[in-house]
Design an enzyme around this catalytic site. Structure first.
Site, PDB file in Angstrom:
ATOM      1  N   TRP A  74     127.151  73.205  35.769  1.00  0.00           N
ATOM      2  CA  TRP A  74     126.609  74.477  36.102  1.00  0.00           C
ATOM      3  C   TRP A  74     127.204  75.842  36.540  1.00  0.00           C
ATOM      4  O   TRP A  74     126.481  75.477  37.612  1.00  0.00           O
ATOM      5  CB  TRP A  74     124.894  75.133  36.229  1.00  0.00           C
ATOM      6  CG  TRP A  74     123.897  75.205  37.399  1.00  0.00           C
ATOM      7  CD1 TRP A  74     124.070  76.035  38.092  1.00  0.00           C
ATOM      8  CD2 TRP A  74     123.274  75.939  36.245  1.00  0.00           C
ATOM      9  NE1 TRP A  74     123.192  76.503  38.475  1.00  0.00           N
ATOM     10  CE2 TRP A  74     122.527  76.684  36.342  1.00  0.00           C
ATOM     11  CE3 TRP A  74     122.333  75.738  35.245  1.00  0.00           C
ATOM     12  CZ2 TRP A  74     121.670  77.967  36.464  1.00  0.00           C
ATOM     13  CZ3 TRP A  74     121.166  76.027  34.655  1.00  0.00           C
ATOM     14  CH2 TRP A  74     120.356  77.573  35.135  1.00  0.00           C
ATOM     15  N   GLU A 472     102.162  88.593  41.511  1.00  0.00           N
ATOM     16  CA  GLU A 472     103.424  87.620  41.017  1.00  0.00           C
ATOM     17  C   GLU A 472     102.191  86.561  41.044  1.00  0.00           C
ATOM     18  O   GLU A 472     102.021  84.855  40.169  1.00  0.00           O
ATOM     19  CB  GLU A 472     104.088  87.117  41.904  1.00  0.00           C
ATOM     20  CG  GLU A 472     105.012  86.008  41.513  1.00  0.00           C
ATOM     21  CD  GLU A 472     105.412  85.231  40.328  1.00  0.00           C
ATOM     22  OE1 GLU A 472     105.396  85.928  39.617  1.00  0.00           O
ATOM     23  OE2 GLU A 472     105.934  84.764  40.236  1.00  0.00           O
ATOM     24  N   GLU A 479      99.572  81.258  34.339  1.00  0.00           N
ATOM     25  CA  GLU A 479     100.212  80.505  33.163  1.00  0.00           C
ATOM     26  C   GLU A 479     100.277  79.544  33.330  1.00  0.00           C
ATOM     27  O   GLU A 479     100.550  78.968  32.121  1.00  0.00           O
ATOM     28  CB  GLU A 479     101.524  81.133  32.921  1.00  0.00           C
ATOM     29  CG  GLU A 479     102.788  81.040  34.354  1.00  0.00           C
ATOM     30  CD  GLU A 479     103.833  81.628  34.658  1.00  0.00           C
ATOM     31  OE1 GLU A 479     103.826  81.426  33.062  1.00  0.00           O
ATOM     32  OE2 GLU A 479     103.994  81.952  35.312  1.00  0.00           O
TER      33      GLU A 479
HETATM   34  C1  AGP Z   1     107.306  83.693  34.963  1.00  0.00           C
HETATM   35  O1  AGP Z   1     107.125  82.409  35.703  1.00  0.00           O
HETATM   36  C2  AGP Z   1     107.307  83.424  33.181  1.00  0.00           C
HETATM   37  N1  AGP Z   1     107.635  81.959  33.071  1.00  0.00           N
HETATM   38  C3  AGP Z   1     108.010  84.473  32.663  1.00  0.00           C
HETATM   39  O2  AGP Z   1     106.862  85.651  33.553  1.00  0.00           O
HETATM   40  C4  AGP Z   1     109.609  85.088  33.144  1.00  0.00           C
HETATM   41  O3  AGP Z   1     109.407  85.167  34.552  1.00  0.00           O
HETATM   42  C5  AGP Z   1     109.775  86.008  31.897  1.00  0.00           C
HETATM   43  O4  AGP Z   1     109.539  85.433  30.852  1.00  0.00           O
HETATM   44  C6  AGP Z   1     111.419  87.091  31.930  1.00  0.00           C
HETATM   45  O5  AGP Z   1     112.184  86.093  32.334  1.00  0.00           O
HETATM   46  P1  AGP Z   1     114.040  85.571  32.989  1.00  0.00           P
HETATM   47  O6  AGP Z   1     113.040  86.313  34.281  1.00  0.00           O
HETATM   48  O7  AGP Z   1     114.422  84.762  32.001  1.00  0.00           O
HETATM   49  O8  AGP Z   1     113.782  87.353  31.990  1.00  0.00           O
END
Ligand code: AGP
Length: 599
Positions: A74, A472, A479
């Site tokens: 990783w 948040e 979600e």
């Molecule tokens: C957050 O819990 C979600 N899974 C989603 O909003 C995520 O933060 C968003 O798609 C951005 O992803 P990234 O940080 O990988 O760009």
């Protein structure tokens, strides 16, 4: 987190090692490699991508022998590619090493080793380990390892083999390593999941311990060579439980990862009060900062506005990446555009940063996944080192993104010749311990969550830098529980949303210490008089708050500009417990993907 497995015994090492690596795939990785010794000759194969790519190597069938080590990487330093994959082999071709962790002083050690004639080929911090072992080797791999680890600062779990010695030598400090015992040979692993198919008898190494492992016995010693007696544990977990570290879901594991993740995000980034970041442009001519992101990362960007303006006094704008990319944004070479992304693959965020570059802006990426597409697009970057985040709902990435923003703000101020506020640095380093304290309230939060599993709506309210914390918290709940939840500035309620308040509308207040604390208590009274049920998150005892709230969740105090990092943890736990109590798929909520690589 990288994956390590080693084997020495009567069986064919290759099949055991490959099978072990496959058990570690759940942890997330970007490349894999294996070394096996056969009749004193060391063969090493490495491949970018999945373990199946490694298995397709034509030389894989040459890997005969009953001793070897293998690794899934990783990436933390150096892009995911074959050159940076482990195992790393020394110049003599006799020593092979795999490593899990971060070597903080690798640049200084690399300089010395290159001056001594070592050819360091990769961009990783790990490769310097095999060259140090080669440097110190004079007939004993154990002695060379002992000398090597005394040179290292940072975190490591290391396994090494030498073609001339019938053993595996390991060393541990800050990254996990276990020895597996069986009547068919001995094992080494960074995670018991890799060896559970072969044995349940394991020995856990402690920090600053080394071990020499032979076919049918092992010797553990401390860093000064004193032998250490170890207890043999019996694993009772199933493989599935181990993959989640004993937690029911990856999301809960990742929430509990946060103290370690915060530590890793800070690791090596402050030395003698000075901020160490590799942001390579003169910060004096920045007129404006624009931050673009999506989802949770956009919430971190909103916190970043308050943080960066407070620390640097530079105006900061925040925009959804999906809006910025199509808005023909008015940015130019006097602007810095920061993109925040856990995955580094979000299509809207990638498009936004390309647009910013096209307009001449300097670009910075705050990203978790090393070597991801966005990291190859930006001019400079800060890796948040949160480790693989597997649950779709982002948790530890969010808190580490805010730490990275704070470090960036302090760095920009420092590079503009202004003094850096040591109080902020002290408060940053207190966060891991304080976050551990909050995790102790998970059971209490679960009890609260039980009351709300049938809610149809939820409001999260906060003020100032904790307005994004409210957003948040609402996103986490909606979600993974599918309850319609909305975050709002508490003071805005009177401009419409307060019409929503009745007994069916629970309200989660983020009300930690700030100059507006009394005002947010006033907002609570407005909600209470209309029958709203209140949960309050706060860092202080207050009679009025207690009289207005159905439940109060206490968090440790920190400085206001860092409070979203601690305040978000109870909202993560609340969302997790509501969803889990509803029997929903917490890690893979409906309709969602971990990384939105499409428009
Ligand atoms: C957050 O819990 C979600 N899974 C989603 O909003 C995520 O933060 C968003 O798609 C951005 O992803 P990234 O940080 O990988 O760009």
């Amino acid at each position: 987190m990288c994956g390590i497995i080693g084997y020495i015994g009567e069986e064919n090492a290759k099949s055991i090692l490959i099978n072990g690596l496959k058990k570690l795939e759940y942890r997330g990785y970007d490349s894999a490699g294996i070394s096996v010794v056969n009749n004193k000759s060391l063969i090493t194969l490495r491949k970018k991508g999945r373990i199946s790519e490694l298995e397709k190597c034509e030389d894989i069938n040459d890997l005969e022998g009953n001793r070897g080590i293998a690794h899934t990487r990783w990436a933390t330093h150096g892009a995911p590619n074959e050159l940076n994959a482990h195992p790393h082999v020394d110049c003599s071709g006799k020593i092979s090493v795999v490593h899990n962790g971060i070597i903080e002083n690798h640049s200084a050690l690399k300089k010395v080793l290159e001056q001594e004639g070592h050819k360091i080929k990769s961009d990783t911090d790990s490769e310097i380990i095999v060259h140090l072992i080669e440097k110190f080797y004079s007939g004993s791999l154990e002695d060379a390892m002992a000398k090597t680890v005394k040179c290292l600062t940072g975190a490591f779990g290391i396994a090494a083999i030498h073609s001339d010695e019938d053993n595996i030598v390991i060393a541990k400090k800050g990254s996990p390593l276990v020895i597996g015992i069986s009547n068919k040979g001995m094992f080494v692993a960074s995670d018991v999941a890799a060896i559970l198919d072969y044995t349940k008898k394991v020995i856990y190494l402690n920090d600053n311990e080394l071990a020499v492992i032979m076919k049918d016995h092992y010797v553990v010693s401390d860093i000064n060579g004193e032998q250490v007696d170890k207890i043999v544990d019996e694993i009772t977990w199933s493989v599935q439980e181990i993959e989640k570290g004993g937690f029911d879901h990856f999301m809960l594991k990742e929430i509990y990862d946060q103290p370690k993740a915060l530590e890793n995000c800070l690791r090596g980034r402050v030395k003698d009060g000075k901020i160490k970041l590799s942001i390579d442009f003169p910060p004096n001519d920045i007129e404006r900062i624009v931050i673009v992101a999506c989802g949770t990362s956009w919430h971190a960007a909103l916190v970043g506005k308050y943080l960066l303006e407070n620390i640097t006094n530079i105006p900061v704008e925040v925009d959804y990446a999906s809006e910025f990319r199509y808005r023909n944004p008015l940015v130019n070479e006097r602007d810095v555009v920061i993109v925040i992304s856990q995955s580094g693959e979000t299509a809207d965020s990638l498009a936004a940063i390309k647009e910013a570059k096209k307009k001449g802006a300097k670009t910075i990426g705050i990203v978790n996944v090393v070597g991801s597409t966005i990291t190859r697009e930006v001019d400079s970057g800060i890796y948040i080192h949160a480790g693989p985040e597997i649950g779709v709902a982002s948790t530890k990435a969010f808190t580490c993104q805010i730490v990275a923003l704070a470090l960036l703000g302090l760095y920009l101020k420092q590079e503009r010749g202004l003094s850096v506020d040591q109080k902020i640095i002290e408060a940053l380093y207190e966060l891991p311990e304080k976050s551990k304290k909050i995790l102790e309230s998970s059971k209490e939060i679960e009890m609260i969550a039980k009351e709300f599993v049938n809610s149809k709506n939820f409001l999260f309210l906060g003020r100032g830098i904790n307005f994004p914390t409210a957003l948040e918290g609402a996103l986490k709940l909606k979600e993974i529980s599918y309850i319609h939840a909305e975050g709002y500035p508490a003071a805005e309620m009177k401009h419409g949303p307060i019409a929503l308040i009745d007994e069916e509308m629970p309200v989660f207040f983020v009300a930690t210490d700030s100059e507006n604390f009394k005002k947010i208590v006033g907002n609570m009274e407005e909600v209470k008089t209309r029958g709203g049920k209140i949960i309050t998150l706060t860092d202080q005892k207050d009679d009025t708050v207690e009289s207005l709230s159905e439940h109060v969740i206490y968090v440790p105090k920190t400085i206001e500009i860092l409070s979203p990092i601690l305040n978000t943890i109870p909202t993560q736990l609340f969302a997790y417990h509501v969803s889990n109590l509803m029997g929903l798929d917490v890690d893979k909520p409906r309709n969602l993907a971990k990384s939105v690589t499409v428009e």
